[in-house]
Design a protein around this motif. Structure first.
Motif, mmCIF file in Angstrom:
data_model
loop_
_atom_site.group_PDB
_atom_site.id
_atom_site.type_symbol
_atom_site.label_atom_id
_atom_site.label_comp_id
_atom_site.label_asym_id
_atom_site.label_seq_id
_atom_site.Cartn_x
_atom_site.Cartn_y
_atom_site.Cartn_z
ATOM 1 N N GLU A 97 0.837 -1.187 0.000
ATOM 2 C CA GLU A 97 0.000 0.000 0.000
ATOM 3 C C GLU A 97 0.871 1.236 0.000
ATOM 4 O O GLU A 97 1.972 1.236 0.532
ATOM 5 N N ILE A 98 0.389 2.291 -0.603
ATOM 6 C CA ILE A 98 1.111 3.552 -0.654
ATOM 7 C C ILE A 98 0.293 4.601 0.073
ATOM 8 O O ILE A 98 -0.829 4.899 -0.326
ATOM 9 N N SER A 99 0.814 5.135 1.126
ATOM 10 C CA SER A 99 0.071 6.130 1.889
ATOM 11 C C SER A 99 0.000 7.451 1.137
ATOM 12 O O SER A 99 0.952 7.860 0.474
ATOM 13 N N ILE A 100 -1.142 8.084 1.231
ATOM 14 C CA ILE A 100 -1.294 9.412 0.657
ATOM 15 C C ILE A 100 -0.400 10.379 1.415
ATOM 16 O O ILE A 100 -0.240 10.286 2.626
ATOM 17 N N LYS A 101 0.204 11.320 0.723
ATOM 18 C CA LYS A 101 1.082 12.280 1.359
ATOM 19 C C LYS A 101 0.315 13.129 2.362
ATOM 20 O O LYS A 101 -0.889 13.355 2.227
ATOM 21 N N ILE A 102 1.052 13.629 3.352
ATOM 22 C CA ILE A 102 0.398 14.363 4.431
ATOM 23 C C ILE A 102 -0.327 15.593 3.901
ATOM 24 O O ILE A 102 -1.362 15.981 4.427
ATOM 25 N N ARG A 103 0.196 16.216 2.829
ATOM 26 C CA ARG A 103 -0.473 17.407 2.318
ATOM 27 C C ARG A 103 -1.847 17.086 1.734
ATOM 28 O O ARG A 103 -2.626 17.998 1.471
ATOM 29 N N GLN A 104 -2.141 15.796 1.521
ATOM 30 C CA GLN A 104 -3.467 15.386 1.070
ATOM 31 C C GLN A 104 -4.311 14.817 2.207
ATOM 32 O O GLN A 104 -5.449 14.424 1.994
ATOM 33 N N ASN A 105 -3.744 14.804 3.409
ATOM 34 C CA ASN A 105 -4.426 14.274 4.586
ATOM 35 C C ASN A 105 -5.110 15.436 5.305
ATOM 36 O O ASN A 105 -4.482 16.222 6.007
ATOM 37 N N LYS A 106 -6.431 15.557 5.105
ATOM 38 C CA LYS A 106 -7.154 16.717 5.628
ATOM 39 C C LYS A 106 -7.125 16.781 7.150
ATOM 40 O O LYS A 106 -7.047 17.866 7.732
ATOM 41 N N ASN A 107 -7.202 15.621 7.803
ATOM 42 C CA ASN A 107 -7.163 15.618 9.264
ATOM 43 C C ASN A 107 -5.817 16.120 9.780
ATOM 44 O O ASN A 107 -5.748 16.897 10.735
ATOM 45 N N ALA A 108 -4.731 15.671 9.143
ATOM 46 C CA ALA A 108 -3.402 16.113 9.548
ATOM 47 C C ALA A 108 -3.233 17.608 9.319
ATOM 48 O O ALA A 108 -2.700 18.322 10.181
ATOM 49 N N LEU A 109 -3.694 18.094 8.172
ATOM 50 C CA LEU A 109 -3.557 19.518 7.869
ATOM 51 C C LEU A 109 -4.364 20.364 8.850
ATOM 52 O O LEU A 109 -3.908 21.438 9.277
ATOM 53 N N PHE A 110 -5.557 19.889 9.213
ATOM 54 C CA PHE A 110 -6.390 20.626 10.171
ATOM 55 C C PHE A 110 -5.677 20.741 11.514
ATOM 56 O O PHE A 110 -5.588 21.833 12.107
ATOM 57 N N ILE A 221 -2.054 15.090 17.009
ATOM 58 C CA ILE A 221 -1.422 15.288 15.704
ATOM 59 C C ILE A 221 -0.788 13.994 15.220
ATOM 60 O O ILE A 221 -0.926 13.603 14.059
ATOM 61 N N SER A 222 -0.100 13.285 16.112
ATOM 62 C CA SER A 222 0.560 12.035 15.719
ATOM 63 C C SER A 222 -0.451 10.980 15.290
ATOM 64 O O SER A 222 -0.137 10.111 14.468
ATOM 65 N N GLN A 223 -1.662 11.049 15.812
ATOM 66 C CA GLN A 223 -2.685 10.065 15.476
ATOM 67 C C GLN A 223 -3.358 10.328 14.137
ATOM 68 O O GLN A 223 -4.162 9.524 13.684
ATOM 69 N N THR A 224 -3.050 11.447 13.496
ATOM 70 C CA THR A 224 -3.644 11.734 12.188
ATOM 71 C C THR A 224 -2.862 11.094 11.047
ATOM 72 O O THR A 224 -3.321 11.122 9.905
ATOM 73 N N ALA A 225 -1.685 10.530 11.329
ATOM 74 C CA ALA A 225 -0.840 9.936 10.290
ATOM 75 C C ALA A 225 -0.670 8.447 10.540
ATOM 76 O O ALA A 225 -0.850 7.958 11.664
ATOM 77 N N SER A 226 -0.290 7.725 9.505
ATOM 78 C CA SER A 226 -0.050 6.289 9.623
ATOM 79 C C SER A 226 1.205 6.032 10.449
ATOM 80 O O SER A 226 2.043 6.927 10.620
ATOM 81 N N PRO A 227 1.380 4.819 10.979
ATOM 82 C CA PRO A 227 2.592 4.518 11.752
ATOM 83 C C PRO A 227 3.880 4.786 10.986
ATOM 84 O O PRO A 227 4.885 5.185 11.565
ATOM 85 N N GLN A 228 3.859 4.584 9.666
ATOM 86 C CA GLN A 228 5.062 4.813 8.859
ATOM 87 C C GLN A 228 5.385 6.301 8.706
ATOM 88 O O GLN A 228 6.489 6.655 8.294
ATOM 89 N N GLU A 229 4.420 7.172 9.009
ATOM 90 C CA GLU A 229 4.620 8.607 8.802
ATOM 91 C C GLU A 229 4.776 9.385 10.111
ATOM 92 O O GLU A 229 4.700 10.611 10.120
ATOM 93 N N GLN A 230 5.014 8.647 11.215
ATOM 94 C CA GLN A 230 5.125 9.318 12.502
ATOM 95 C C GLN A 230 6.276 10.318 12.530
ATOM 96 O O GLN A 230 6.140 11.435 13.040
#
Length: 298
Positions: A97-110, A221-230
């Motif tokens: 699987e390929i995670s979407i980049k953080i700039r496309q992660n609306k929860n992370a950006l918020f 904030i850390s919970q808005t990203a996947s474990p690989q993107e911590q």
């Protein structure tokens, strides 16, 4: 410049906590890191003022260098790797699987935007405290050290007495909201401080707010990203801290030098207001969603 080049230890520390601590306990441990960071910003100037009074500029420098040596030794001896070579190799090999980049992660950006408003306002106040003490209250270095020391002691006391009961009673989300509300009021009143006693009282409340807010927010904030993107998400929150630490020493002294001191409280509270308003939304739902944030190979 050197400090900036080698300043990646804080996001790494947060990434290690994200690796080792379950999400339900992460807020408390992030709070511990945040408290250590803010305690350093309070007690550090206090110790620096004392050593400067006794030994001149050489005193704080040598003392800080000694602490750095101790930190290096403790890190080498006690810190265990949380992402081993085997884990890194396995992660590199298996990528179904390929995670979407953080700039496309609306929860992370918020959550990062909320953190940006908070940390900029917080940094302006913390970095302007010494200037405010000299320009407005006309304190000497040793008197300023005492103010910082009292604030630091109170913050440590709050962490080990009031923090856990408040989190347990209100929950992390409501504790964050309460902390942001206290920040807003405290920042506004800060600009009207007429004397040292009033200033110390305000910073007692600001210290309590920081205990309730900064660590739990970093956990969210850390919970808005996947474990690989911590590492990446924690790095971005630390980058916002760095931006805040650039803006803080520019904005605070500029206001104090050109405007009446109460304008400092007005400006900082206006910057803090969006963070409080954003926290009224359901930030408990702003978490990494595996189905929404992952692209599958066809």
């Amino acid at each position: 410049m050197i400090d900036g080049m080698f300043g990646g230890n804080f996001p790494i520390a947060k990434a290690i906590i994200s690796d080792k601590v379950p999400p339900k306990d992460r807020g408390i441990q992030m709070a511990n890191v945040g408290i250590a960071h803010v305690l350093a910003s309070l007690i550090g100037p206090a110790i620096g003022g004392i050593f400067f009074t006794w030994f001149g500029l050489l005193g704080p420098g040598l003392f800080a260098a000694g602490l750095t040596v101790i930190t290096i030794i403790v890190t080498l001896v006690m810190l265990e790797e949380t992402w081993t070579k085997e884990d890194r190799a396995q992660n590199h090999k298996e990528k179904p699987e390929i995670s979407i980049k953080i700039r496309q992660n609306k929860n992370a950006l918020f959550m990062l935007a909320l953190w940006a408003f908070h940390t900029i306002s917080f940094s302006i106040v913390m970095t302007s405290l010494s200037f405010f003490s000299v320009i407005v209250l006309h304190l000497q270095p040793l008197e300023m050290s005492i103010v910082f020391m009292i604030s630091g002691i109170f913050r440590a006391g709050v962490r080990f007495t009031l923090f856990k009961p408040t989190i347990k009673k209100l929950g992390e989300i409501n504790a964050i909201r309460l902390g942001l509300a206290i920040f807003l009021v405290g920042f506004f009143i800060y600009g009207y401080s007429p004397n040292v006693f009033f200033l110390v009282i305000i910073f007692m409340f600001i210290s309590f707010a920081a205990s309730l807010t900064r660590g739990p927010l970093l956990s969210k904030i850390s919970q808005t990203a996947s474990p690989q993107e911590q590492g990446k998400i924690n790095g971005l929150s630390s980058a916002l801290d760095s931006v805040a630490q650039i803006l803080g020493p520019l904005i605070g002294p500029f206001i104090l030098d050109t405007l009446p001191p109460y304008w400092l409280g007005i400006v900082v509270s206006l910057i803090a207001l969006p963070a409080l308003l954003m926290s009224t939304r359901k930030i408990e739902t702003k978490k990494f969603n595996h189905s929404e944030n992952v692209l599958h190979h066809s």
